[in-house]
Design an enzyme around this catalytic site. Structure first.
Site, short mmCIF file in Angstrom:
data_model
loop_
_atom_site.label_atom_id
_atom_site.label_comp_id
_atom_site.label_asym_id
_atom_site.label_seq_id
_atom_site.Cartn_x
_atom_site.Cartn_y
_atom_site.Cartn_z
N GLU A 177 12.99 34.82 24.40
CA GLU A 177 12.91 35.63 25.60
C GLU A 177 13.02 34.66 26.76
O GLU A 177 12.14 33.82 26.95
CB GLU A 177 11.56 36.37 25.62
N CYS B 254 7.27 37.91 33.11
CA CYS B 254 8.70 38.01 32.75
C CYS B 254 9.25 39.36 33.16
O CYS B 254 10.45 39.54 33.27
CB CYS B 254 8.89 37.79 31.25
#
Lengths: 502, 502
Positions: B245, B282
């Site tokens: 990620e 994020c």
């Protein structure tokens, strides 16, 4: 090379008209056309997508005689193999239509708001959506099942992804003809223009894998060629998934109990399996672990001799086979039970080979002995005890299949199945790995180098998953949700709601 | 650097004892230990594996006060964030125990022999099995939820894979303490030695990704760092899956109807979301599409001013934030609505920034404006009509989330959801992307650069799938089959038999 010329493997003579290479700039526009139609294809209801697949299956069946004849001229795979492969390819297209009608493939999951969860959450609904345009690299050894309308194409279209096929140079005429038939069938069934295209030539491959419109790649072929394209896919500025089926040697273990009970029968089964399609199956048993001094070596040699010559698909494959067998034979300790004498002929004919080596030598020289050699050759690995069997078996690289021949109640069987499972994708007991059924449960994959991604299959219902990605909708009002996720379940598909199937 | 020293972000002073680097040769032996225990861990019944996860959750909860205090000293994330994150991390471990008890995750599928199928087939049974030892790279911004016992570790252990965690250098002391607690809990619950290990230091990362025993990697971090490790994983002689990620800018679209109805409320929601955890999420909304001349720019600026300084996790992140905001501000056409004045302090404190630009400039300078800038900054992109909104939105790179604020019945909403879906993994309506629930339906992923593989998630029940691969058993007698696939379904798990759920 600027032309792709079909060649008759029986004579080495050209057949049919040459097909021109697709230049890199043409590849770009073909991929762009695929990208342009992607939203329309993705927007078709599942039933509509299923009808496209059924229409392609019908086009294959309605033109069976012509297509089988074309395929035979370019591949010499003959009958019953080619009609059988066409039927299987059509059935595969129909199966993916069934997968669409079933609807479970989209993995609809709904979690209603829960203020008591840790952390608390709102309304969350997940499903799979199409990835986008897919590049498919056709294989030479299955001119129907792993080519223009093969499993990669069928599963990508089922997923709602437009497809650009890179044709295999071994059957360019067949590829073109199937592309024409497919274009007609798709157009008539209402598919948007750009749903399926075919490109040709060596320049087209890298151009396709690096094209910005392409979102995933399916590949079936050699480890070398596959690795080169894989490196391009993962080396892009935006890497994309590359699903490659590369090389596999498909270990077979025969236990003492099996040799005692039916050694000759197993030898005959092996002789049939490793020579099937002139040994040009990705599931060919390339290495067979047998008890030392059991007499299986003579049984295997007897079952193979005498063999008639049979043609390989291309002159290049024939040459690679001859040099591959020579390299195996030169490893110290390897015995040639059946020698593959090179033939002095214009076509691509070869004779089969059977080699033998002891388990210790195999384990210590796996670098030279445990790689795939495409064509009709198999290596018997003779083991003296279970320990040396397991040690040698563990040096076999990742494979599509692993097989065991053992009598019922054989106490060694369980551990062998356990060791096989560490490195293969399909385990067969008392059978042969060649022949891959197309079912809900099929898995045609395995750890590297069998494939580039051990999570995925290129055959069977779950092959569709390679071309889908999840999206979760959070607190999205019903009218903005896709039908798959709406409250009333208008599509009537299987879903998991609040943790339980509904 | 040979030591990993925790630092208090509020003061810039060292806290706790330094933790020594793990040298490459030590990494090798840690990974080997993981490989050695892999068969035993894989062999535990699902319920037994679930008990390991529950034991880890209990260890976290029982030591909450100590762990939260340790975490706060090294991250300054404070309360309620850190206790909440610990609770969520423990709940996540428990959820994967539930996933194991449910049993559907192993995807058992059985097709009994069918002589009428095309081609005919024998008995085929498919299930998922553990991949092998997994490397997990902890993130700095979630010292519990994406660290030693975070989602990657929980899902890999649930899958039956031993885990080696590369600790994040931002919280080495906490990582060591959790590793100690986990070792005790696992040992007491009967896990084999080697089930979970933690390594430290810059040398350990590449050593782990290239270690022959490691079969997959989970990573959460920056695009640059993730790409470098991804390149190592796919560049191996035997490439392995790398689930990274990386960066995400999480577009938000606010329609005219929404600004008219509740512009101030949305501005306040935005101010809360992009500054949450000092903007170190994020899922932080990094770009917000708003109607031009709607007054939303002033509303947003008002909601952010005045802001108290807040510390970033590390001095390096603070510096990257300051230079990132400066680079954004220097793009011609960008207005600074709220300026992030650098602070003259010893700690890692920063002030938030709000920038604005018109949609045409954004679309033409996406190279400079559409990258992730970690920290409390967001960019308003002002659009004049739907066309320019869609054009600008399509230049946003793949993101974890996309959000829409619109009033009920807004006729533009459907198309905006459609465009968002092309490039994001989660779509939120009238809410904010920060805060990721842990459920069956969660998807925390998205197209590159949000992740390295758009098919997978690092949060939610399906995260387990990253660490499992299918195996199909063909004509294998019941006594040699795993329990999941036996005739009597002794585990009582959901299965698909002959194409239908059973």
């Amino acid at each position: 090379m600027s032309l792709n010329q079909g060649v008759d493997p029986r004579t080495g003579e050209p057949v049919g008209d040459p097909v021109p290479d697709t230049r890199a700039e043409q590849v770009r526009s073909v991929a762009q056309r695929a990208a342009d139609c992607a939203p329309r294809l993705a927007g078709l209801p599942y039933a509509g997508r299923g009808q496209l697949l059924n229409a392609l299956a019908t086009a294959l069946r309605q033109n069976e005689n012509e297509l089988v004849e074309l395929a035979d001229r370019e591949t010499a795979l003959g009958s019953p193999r080619l009609p059988g492969e066409l039927a299987r390819t059509a059935a595969q297209l129909d199966m993916f239509a069934d997968v669409l009608r079933d609807g479970a493939f989209c993995e609809a999951v709904i979690d209603r708001p829960d203020a008591n969860a840790v952390p608390p959450h709102g309304d969350l609904r997940r499903m799979l959506v199409p990835l986008g345009p897919v590049a498919v690299f056709a294989a030479g050894n299955f001119p129907f099942a792993f080519s223009v309308l093969g499993g990669d194409t069928a599963s990508a279209l089922a997923a709602g992804c437009p497809v650009v096929v890179k044709a295999h140079p071994g059957h360019p005429g067949l590829s073109e003809r199937i592309a024409d038939l497919a274009a007609g069938a798709l157009s008539e069934a209402g598919a948007p223009d750009g749903t399926l295209s075919v490109v040709h030539g060596y320049e087209a491959g890298p151009a396709l894998v690096t094209d910005p419109s392409i979102t995933a790649v399916g590949f079936t072929g050699s480890t070398g060629g596959g690795r080169a394209l894989y490196d391009l896919a993962v080396g892009r500025e935006n890497p994309i998934p590359f699903y490659g089926e590369l090389g596999s040697i498909n270990p077979v273990v025969v236990t003492g109990s099996a040799v005692d009970a039916r050694g000759r029968e197993i030898a005959e089964g092996l002789a049939g399996s490793f020579r099937l399609g002139t040994g040009q199956f990705c599931t060919k048993p390339g290495v067979v672990f047998v008890p030392a001094d059991s007499g299986f070596d003579s049984q295997a040699a007897d079952a193979v001799r005498p063999s008639a010559p049979a043609p390989m698909l291309t002159a290049r494959m024939r040459d690679a086979f001859q040099s591959g067998v020579a390299a195996l034979s030169e490893v110290p300790g390897v015995r040639e039970l059946v020698k593959a004498e090179p033939l002095d002929a214009d076509g691509h004919d070869v004779l089969p080979a059977v080699l033998a080596v002891d388990a210790e030598t195999f384990a210590s020289r796996a670098d030279a002995l445990a790689g795939e050699c495409f064509g009709p050759v198999t290596v018997l690995v003779e083991y003296r005890d279970t320990d040396s069997l397991h040690r040698a078996l563990r040096t076999v690289p990742g494979s599509l299949t692993g097989s065991l021949h053992a009598e019922p109640g054989d106490p060694t069987a369980g551990d062998i199945v356990g060791v096989l499972r560490e490195s293969v994708g399909r385990i067969i007991v008392n059978g042969w790995p060649t022949g891959v059924a197309v079912t809900w449960s099929q898995h045609h994959g395995g750890p590297w180098p069998a494939t580039t991604d051990p999570l995925h299959t290129s055959v069977g219902a779950t092959a569709i998953r390679r071309f889908l990605r999840p999206v979760t909708y959070q607190d999205v009002p019903d009218e903005l949700l896709p039908e798959e996720l709406r409250d009333g379940n208008p599509l009537g598909i299987p879903r998991r709601v609040d943790g339980v199937p509904a």
